[in-house]
Design a protein around this motif. Structure first.
Motif, PDB file in Angstrom:
ATOM      1  N   GLY A 253       0.648  -1.325  -0.046  1.00 60.73           N
ATOM      2  CA  GLY A 253      -0.004   0.070   0.064  1.00 60.73           C
ATOM      3  C   GLY A 253       1.004   1.226   0.072  1.00 60.73           C
ATOM      4  N   GLN A 254       0.130   2.267  -0.020  1.00 62.76           N
ATOM      5  CA  GLN A 254       1.036   3.562  -0.086  1.00 62.76           C
ATOM      6  C   GLN A 254       1.504   3.885   1.208  1.00 62.76           C
ATOM      7  OE1 GLN A 254      -1.529   6.965  -0.480  1.00 62.76           O
ATOM      8  NE2 GLN A 254       0.012   8.411   0.064  1.00 62.76           N
ATOM      9  N   GLN A 255       2.915   4.449   1.006  1.00 60.44           N
ATOM     10  CA  GLN A 255       3.572   4.628   2.329  1.00 60.44           C
ATOM     11  C   GLN A 255       4.055   5.910   2.371  1.00 60.44           C
ATOM     12  OE1 GLN A 255       6.617   1.714   3.012  1.00 60.44           O
ATOM     13  NE2 GLN A 255       5.307   0.515   4.026  1.00 60.44           N
ATOM     14  N   VAL A 256       4.166   6.757   3.445  1.00 65.32           N
ATOM     15  CA  VAL A 256       4.724   8.228   3.393  1.00 65.32           C
ATOM     16  C   VAL A 256       5.813   7.956   4.337  1.00 65.32           C
ATOM     17  CG1 VAL A 256       4.528  10.451   4.108  1.00 65.32           C
ATOM     18  CG2 VAL A 256       2.463   9.194   2.972  1.00 65.32           C
ATOM     19  N   MET A 257       7.036   8.163   3.954  1.00 65.19           N
ATOM     20  CA  MET A 257       8.383   8.035   4.824  1.00 65.19           C
ATOM     21  C   MET A 257       8.865   9.331   5.448  1.00 65.19           C
ATOM     22  SD  MET A 257       8.300   4.802   4.235  1.00 65.19           S
ATOM     23  CE  MET A 257       9.961   4.467   5.295  1.00 65.19           C
ATOM     24  N   GLN A 258       9.326   9.302   6.665  1.00 63.25           N
ATOM     25  CA  GLN A 258       9.701  10.520   7.274  1.00 63.25           C
ATOM     26  C   GLN A 258      10.832  10.559   7.938  1.00 63.25           C
ATOM     27  OE1 GLN A 258       5.889  12.033   9.549  1.00 63.25           O
ATOM     28  NE2 GLN A 258       7.280  13.721   9.611  1.00 63.25           N
ATOM     29  N   ILE A 259      11.958  11.460   7.575  1.00 67.36           N
ATOM     30  CA  ILE A 259      13.182  11.388   8.171  1.00 67.36           C
ATOM     31  C   ILE A 259      13.356  12.645   8.709  1.00 67.36           C
ATOM     32  CG2 ILE A 259      14.186   9.470   7.019  1.00 67.36           C
ATOM     33  CD1 ILE A 259      15.663  11.548   5.167  1.00 67.36           C
ATOM     34  N   PRO A 260      14.426  12.750   9.904  1.00 68.86           N
ATOM     35  CA  PRO A 260      14.772  11.670  10.697  1.00 68.86           C
ATOM     36  C   PRO A 260      13.630  11.324  11.638  1.00 68.86           C
ATOM     37  CG  PRO A 260      15.402  13.801  11.741  1.00 68.86           C
ATOM     38  CD  PRO A 260      14.794  14.166  10.385  1.00 68.86           C
ATOM     39  N   GLN A 261      13.779  10.274  12.302  1.00 66.35           N
ATOM     40  CA  GLN A 261      12.910   9.565  13.359  1.00 66.35           C
ATOM     41  C   GLN A 261      12.996  10.404  14.581  1.00 66.35           C
ATOM     42  OE1 GLN A 261      13.169   5.333  14.098  1.00 66.35           O
ATOM     43  NE2 GLN A 261      11.268   5.468  15.319  1.00 66.35           N
ATOM     44  N   TYR A 262      14.028  10.887  14.870  1.00 64.69           N
ATOM     45  CA  TYR A 262      14.608  11.520  16.211  1.00 64.69           C
ATOM     46  C   TYR A 262      15.504  12.869  15.926  1.00 64.69           C
ATOM     47  CZ  TYR A 262      12.634   7.467  18.505  1.00 64.69           C
ATOM     48  OH  TYR A 262      12.056   6.323  18.758  1.00 64.69           O
ATOM     49  N   GLN A 263      15.153  13.993  16.327  1.00 61.08           N
ATOM     50  CA  GLN A 263      16.201  15.007  16.529  1.00 61.08           C
ATOM     51  C   GLN A 263      16.173  15.935  17.724  1.00 61.08           C
ATOM     52  OE1 GLN A 263      17.574  16.157  13.134  1.00 61.08           O
ATOM     53  NE2 GLN A 263      18.947  16.915  14.577  1.00 61.08           N
ATOM     54  N   HIS A 264      17.515  16.052  18.224  1.00 62.30           N
ATOM     55  CA  HIS A 264      17.572  16.854  19.284  1.00 62.30           C
ATOM     56  C   HIS A 264      18.296  18.019  18.978  1.00 62.30           C
ATOM     57  CE1 HIS A 264      16.442  12.919  21.638  1.00 62.30           C
ATOM     58  NE2 HIS A 264      17.277  12.654  20.743  1.00 62.30           N
ATOM     59  N   VAL A 265      18.144  19.162  19.336  1.00 59.82           N
ATOM     60  CA  VAL A 265      18.591  20.331  19.065  1.00 59.82           C
ATOM     61  C   VAL A 265      18.553  21.221  20.141  1.00 59.82           C
ATOM     62  CG1 VAL A 265      17.633  20.303  16.589  1.00 59.82           C
ATOM     63  CG2 VAL A 265      16.337  21.602  18.335  1.00 59.82           C
ATOM     64  N   GLN A 266      19.715  22.372  20.210  1.00 59.12           N
ATOM     65  CA  GLN A 266      19.811  23.192  21.230  1.00 59.12           C
ATOM     66  C   GLN A 266      18.980  24.179  20.980  1.00 59.12           C
ATOM     67  OE1 GLN A 266      21.681  23.492  23.816  1.00 59.12           O
ATOM     68  NE2 GLN A 266      23.125  21.750  23.863  1.00 59.12           N
ATOM     69  N   GLU A 267      18.536  24.902  21.900  1.00 56.61           N
ATOM     70  CA  GLU A 267      17.305  25.937  21.624  1.00 56.61           C
ATOM     71  C   GLU A 267      17.927  26.883  20.823  1.00 56.61           C
ATOM     72  OE1 GLU A 267      15.795  27.869  25.225  1.00 56.61           O
ATOM     73  OE2 GLU A 267      14.079  28.339  24.245  1.00 56.61           O
ATOM     74  N   GLY A 268      17.211  27.479  19.755  1.00 60.27           N
ATOM     75  CA  GLY A 268      17.982  28.515  18.832  1.00 60.27           C
ATOM     76  C   GLY A 268      18.447  27.867  17.523  1.00 60.27           C
ATOM     77  N   GLU A 269      18.509  26.600  17.760  1.00 64.61           N
ATOM     78  CA  GLU A 269      19.072  25.993  16.590  1.00 64.61           C
ATOM     79  C   GLU A 269      17.990  25.603  15.398  1.00 64.61           C
ATOM     80  OE1 GLU A 269      22.922  23.506  17.638  1.00 64.61           O
ATOM     81  OE2 GLU A 269      21.212  22.315  17.613  1.00 64.61           O
ATOM     82  N   ASP A 270      18.238  25.501  14.179  1.00 62.04           N
ATOM     83  CA  ASP A 270      17.148  25.402  13.123  1.00 62.04           C
ATOM     84  C   ASP A 270      16.915  23.886  13.229  1.00 62.04           C
ATOM     85  OD1 ASP A 270      18.022  27.811  10.506  1.00 62.04           O
ATOM     86  OD2 ASP A 270      17.484  27.890  12.849  1.00 62.04           O
ATOM     87  N   PHE A 271      15.616  23.409  12.800  1.00 61.82           N
ATOM     88  CA  PHE A 271      15.321  22.038  12.469  1.00 61.82           C
ATOM     89  C   PHE A 271      14.676  21.910  10.974  1.00 61.82           C
ATOM     90  CE2 PHE A 271      13.126  18.080  13.518  1.00 61.82           C
ATOM     91  CZ  PHE A 271      11.936  18.239  13.135  1.00 61.82           C
TER      92      PHE A 271
END
Lengths: 110, 116
Positions: free
Chosen positions: A1-19
């Motif tokens: 069936g149709q799949q929608v893939m997302q990456i990354p699964q997790y992201q840890h950033v410092q406040e003020g950084e971009d994501f």
């Protein structure tokens, strides 16, 4: 069936950084929607993109829909602790219900 | 405007027992969805209603799951008998339908089911 893939699964950033989180589909999507789910909460609609190459902004959030309508991205500039949560993309093929990706869980370290 | 209402908020049962969840969508929303969200995953569609008719139930495990929306408003989702792997949050969502491309979904707070 149709799949929608997302990456990354997790992201840890410092406040003020971009994501940035990316969403990819094996098939062309009629539109793509983005939702945010806070820890312990339920998904809340953020935005819908319909047109090829569309770019929409909501304050520090920028959403893009690819030219081929098979991929999308969400970029957050200068993250804040209020941005913590899981971001889901969801897309349908024509006339089918939304299929959600597995989401990207964002943690922001103050 | 009132949101999507769901009850109960939490439910703990033993395997092989039965359980039912209730959902009241936003007033005027013709389309109602039941999603299953296992911890760490995205919501997975179980069934979609438009008014009181089923639009899509291709991913509903019909040997144990059933859902109804008799008057085109409230809906119930039942599991009988429950299995351990049914432990998840069951989310109800609703949307307006105007014949255009997919509408945004409004989710309820969900029912967290634990099967022991």
């Amino acid at each position: 069936g149709q799949q929608v893939m997302q990456i990354p699964q997790y992201q840890h950033v410092q406040e003020g950084e971009d994501f940035t989180t990316y969403c990819n589909s094996s098939t062309t999507l009629s539109n793509i929607q983005w939702y945010k789910q806070r820890p312990g909460g339920h998904p809340v609609f953020l935005i819908q993109l319909v047109k090829s190459g569309e770019v929409k902004k909501q304050k520090r959030l920028t959403f893009q829909f690819g030219e081929a309508k098979k991929n999308s991205s969400l970029h957050i500039t200068a993250t804040q602790t209020t941005d913590v949560g899981t971001y889901f993309c969801a897309g349908p093929k024509r006339n089918t219900p939304l299929v959600f990706g597995k989401g990207t869980r964002l943690s922001v370290i103050a | 405007e009132a949101g999507v209402a769901q009850s109960p908020r939490y439910k703990i049962i033993e395997k092989r027992q039965s359980v039912a969840f209730w959902c009241n969508p936003i007033s005027g929303h013709a389309t109602l969805y039941w999603y299953q969200q296992i911890l760490g995953q995205g919501p997975k569609l179980l069934i979609q209603f438009q008014n009181n008719g089923v639009v899509d139930d291709s991913q509903l495990p019909k040997d144990r799951f059933s859902a109804e929306r008799l008057k085109g408003v409230d809906s119930t989702l039942k599991i009988q008998p429950a299995k351990l792997e049914d432990s998840a949050v069951y989310l109800c969502a609703s949307s307006l339908v105007d014949g255009a491309t997919n509408e945004k979904l409004f989710f309820g707070s969900g029912t967290q089911l634990s099967v022991l």
